[in-house]
Scaffold this motif. Structure first.
Motif, PDB file in Angstrom:
ATOM      1  N   GLU A 113       0.801  -1.213   0.000  1.00  0.00           N
ATOM      2  CA  GLU A 113       0.000   0.000   0.000  1.00  0.00           C
ATOM      3  C   GLU A 113       0.842   1.274   0.000  1.00  0.00           C
ATOM      4  OE1 GLU A 113      -3.030  -0.269  -0.476  1.00  0.00           O
ATOM      5  OE2 GLU A 113      -3.593  -2.264   0.163  1.00  0.00           O
ATOM      6  N   LYS A 159      -5.666   3.841   4.993  1.00  0.00           N
ATOM      7  CA  LYS A 159      -6.555   2.953   4.251  1.00  0.00           C
ATOM      8  C   LYS A 159      -6.888   1.715   5.083  1.00  0.00           C
ATOM      9  CE  LYS A 159      -6.796   0.157   0.015  1.00  0.00           C
ATOM     10  NZ  LYS A 159      -6.891  -1.153   0.660  1.00  0.00           N
ATOM     11  N   ASN A 160      -5.863   1.096   5.659  1.00  0.00           N
ATOM     12  CA  ASN A 160      -6.088  -0.111   6.450  1.00  0.00           C
ATOM     13  C   ASN A 160      -6.874   0.179   7.720  1.00  0.00           C
ATOM     14  OD1 ASN A 160      -4.688  -1.689   4.593  1.00  0.00           O
ATOM     15  ND2 ASN A 160      -2.719  -1.358   5.600  1.00  0.00           N
ATOM     16  N   LYS A 163     -10.479   0.611   6.763  1.00  0.00           N
ATOM     17  CA  LYS A 163     -11.097  -0.679   6.422  1.00  0.00           C
ATOM     18  C   LYS A 163     -11.441  -1.467   7.682  1.00  0.00           C
ATOM     19  CE  LYS A 163     -10.019  -2.974   2.718  1.00  0.00           C
ATOM     20  NZ  LYS A 163      -9.362  -3.811   1.691  1.00  0.00           N
ATOM     21  N   GLU A 164     -10.529  -1.468   8.655  1.00  0.00           N
ATOM     22  CA  GLU A 164     -10.802  -2.173   9.914  1.00  0.00           C
ATOM     23  C   GLU A 164     -11.983  -1.546  10.644  1.00  0.00           C
ATOM     24  OE1 GLU A 164      -7.283  -2.263  12.243  1.00  0.00           O
ATOM     25  OE2 GLU A 164      -6.131  -3.446  10.794  1.00  0.00           O
ATOM     26  N   SER A 181     -12.117   2.985   2.046  1.00  0.00           N
ATOM     27  CA  SER A 181     -10.795   2.941   2.680  1.00  0.00           C
ATOM     28  C   SER A 181      -9.743   3.617   1.807  1.00  0.00           C
ATOM     29  CB  SER A 181     -10.396   1.489   2.978  1.00  0.00           C
ATOM     30  OG  SER A 181     -10.310   0.724   1.790  1.00  0.00           O
TER      31      SER A 181
END
Length: 535
Positions: A113, A159-160, A163-164, A181
């Motif tokens: 990423e 982003k991660n 998303k979580e 995300s």
């Protein structure tokens, strides 16, 4: 959201529906000619070489400080474009690359990423020049949420995290997870670049590895020049010294190499810039843009690799830059303190002095965000005073702890009456703005001007004489190091100043290594009669 400030927020009506963004297409050859000659070929080139993921939609990025930037006749005199390169095994439309295309990239199967190519590009309203400034991928910065980190990791970290957060709240649709995300990652990177540079980002462009190869092939290869022969297996770079023309895959290896170079990633950046300059020179000085075959190839390349924010006026940009010459397209790199610094966990980082970087951008690009001086033809009574008697509420719509409190303190020191400080409801705002009972409220308009032209939205819950200042990660208005004191709101603004010294203390994150010669990074332009020879 963390309890970041002092009091409970006042409920205000949501702002207008956010803008949407779409991947660049090619409805006609003329539009693609504009897109490729001015955006991709003029500004991008080797900026496509990176590590991360590509999306077919840039999302709602709240660019230009949330004001919108559709016209290329910007009030502040120029448009600033953030160009991000991402390594992906799919194209901009989300279609997986074929095994043959992946092999052509010589980049392996693993993706991550990171955004390993980051450039900020300034295009003035008159289209007379273009200046592209590279930010090294390992530049070590401080992020108020994530802590100290390399700037190329900002996109992936946010982003991660987003998303979580979405998954834990019950969102399971993969397309929605990816879209939202990625949007969070892009917003965070835009904010990080803006804070590092002191420049407001007006437009966003995202490109992938495949696009670099296809565009290079579409123009029939690009000429480069090496000071010494190279043979570096990790990137696949195996070239003799001197001038040579490289096709897509070889060109990709040329700009990807950073091992076995004297200055590592800084020399790789110089290679990218020299390649871009040669590409621009070829397009501007040859028949590339008058060849239907090459234009069709370029159109296909852009369709598969380029993602833009929705406010791009490509034809308008092309019109502004129709008289551009290669000598007025320049490439350079931000000043760095060291390339062998050490981060918090012992990792190798590029250290920078943030204050020096800000000075560099002001000197190189001009102080774009400085408000225009009022017309001397108007009397003071014709304009509403900048500091009014309105009740000002400050709400934090960011993840930056204490931002509303410090902004309130800064506004109080400017003479504004702060009546309330708190957090905005989660998800209500995505960019900094002024909220008032009417968009024609003179106090709101004056405060919006004071804060650099923030957009004004309206809420029926506010009375005349009440203004809400929403501060998000893009806020560039006054702030104070001391939080606002709600128990003493009528205290006189502090006017005390510390004695100035001839040299400001450096603002460096991480442990610097060996100092870099500040004059060692060249400024490259697209003029001349041949490519610049590089390491």
């Amino acid at each position: 959201m963390t309890n970041r400030n002092i009091r409970n927020p006042r409920e205000v009506a949501p702002p207008p529906a956010p803008r949407t963004s779409a991947q660049a297409g090619h409805p006609s050859l003329r539009v693609l000619l504009a897109a490729l000659s001015t955006v991709v070929l003029l500004l991008s080139g080797a900026g496509f070489v990176v590590s991360g993921k590509v999306s077919n939609s840039a999302g709602n990025l709240s660019l230009g400080g949330g004001k919108g930037t559709k016209s290329w006749q910007a009030a502040d005199g120029a448009q600033d474009i953030l160009l991000v390169g991402i390594d992906s095994r799919s194209d901009a439309q989300g279609k997986p690359l074929s095994p043959e295309e992946i092999a052509m990239l010589r980049a392996g199967d693993e993706e991550n990423e990171n955004t390993d190519t980051i450039m900020l590009i300034r295009v003035p309203n008159d289209g007379s020049s273009a200046t592209a400034i590279s930010i090294p991928r390992d530049t070590y910065i401080h992020d108020d949420v994530m802590g100290n980190m390399k700037i190329n990791g900002v996109y992936g970290a946010y982003k991660n995290a987003k998303k979580e957060q979405l998954f834990s709240s019950g969102v399971t649709d993969e397309e929605k997870l990816e879209q939202q995300s990625k949007e969070a990652g892009r917003k965070a990177l835009i904010s990080a670049v803006s804070q590092l540079s002191g420049v407001t980002v007006d437009h966003y462009a995202e490109v992938g590895l495949l696009g670099f190869v296809l565009l290079t092939q579409a123009v029939g290869g690009v000429e480069v020049c090496l000071n010494e022969p190279v043979n570096e297996p990790l990137s696949g770079a195996n070239f003799p010294a001197g001038r040579q023309t490289l096709d897509g895959p070889d060109a990709l290896s040329f700009v990807r190499q950073r091992h076995d170079l004297p200055r590592g990633d800084l020399d790789r950046i110089v290679r990218q810039q020299a390649f871009m300059a040669s590409l621009v020179h070829k397009v501007l000085s040859s028949n590339t843009l008058s060849s239907p075959t090459k234009l069709n190839n370029l159109a296909d390349a852009a369709q598969r690799s380029l993602t833009l924010d929705d406010d791009w006026d490509i034809v308008g940009l092309a019109s502004q830059m129709k008289n551009l010459t290669g000598g007025n397209v320049t490439f350079t790199t931000i000043p760095v303190v060291s390339i062998d610094g050490v981060g918090d966990y012992g990792e190798s980082v590029v250290t920078i002095d943030k204050k020096e970087v800000h000075r560099f951008f002001k000197d190189m690009l001009g102080d774009k965000d400085k408000p225009a001086a009022p017309s001397t033809s108007e009397t003071p009574n014709q304009d509403h005073k900048l500091v009014s008697d309105a009740d000002v509420i400050v709400l934090n719509a960011s993840q930056i702890t204490g931002l509303a409190s410090r902004a309130a303190s800064g506004l109080h020191q400017e003479g504004y009456k702060i009546t309330e400080v708190g957090n905005a409801p989660d998800g209500l705002y995505t960019y900094s703005q002024i909220v008032a009972s009417s968009e024609n409220d003179p106090d709101a308009k004056a405060l919006a001007t004071k804060l650099g032209g923030l957009p004004i939205t309206t809420s029926p819950s506010l009375e005349p004489g009440e203004i809400t200042v929403v501060v998000s990660s893009d806020y560039n208005g006054p702030v104070s190091d001391e939080p606002f004191d709600p128990d003493n709101p009528e205290a006189e603004p502090s006017t005390s100043e510390e004695p100035t010294t001839s040299e400001e203390p450096a603002d460096i994150v991480g442990q610097p290594g060996e100092a870099i010669d500040p004059d060692s990074t060249p400024v490259i332009d697209a003029g001349g009669d041949g490519p610049r020879c590089v390491n």
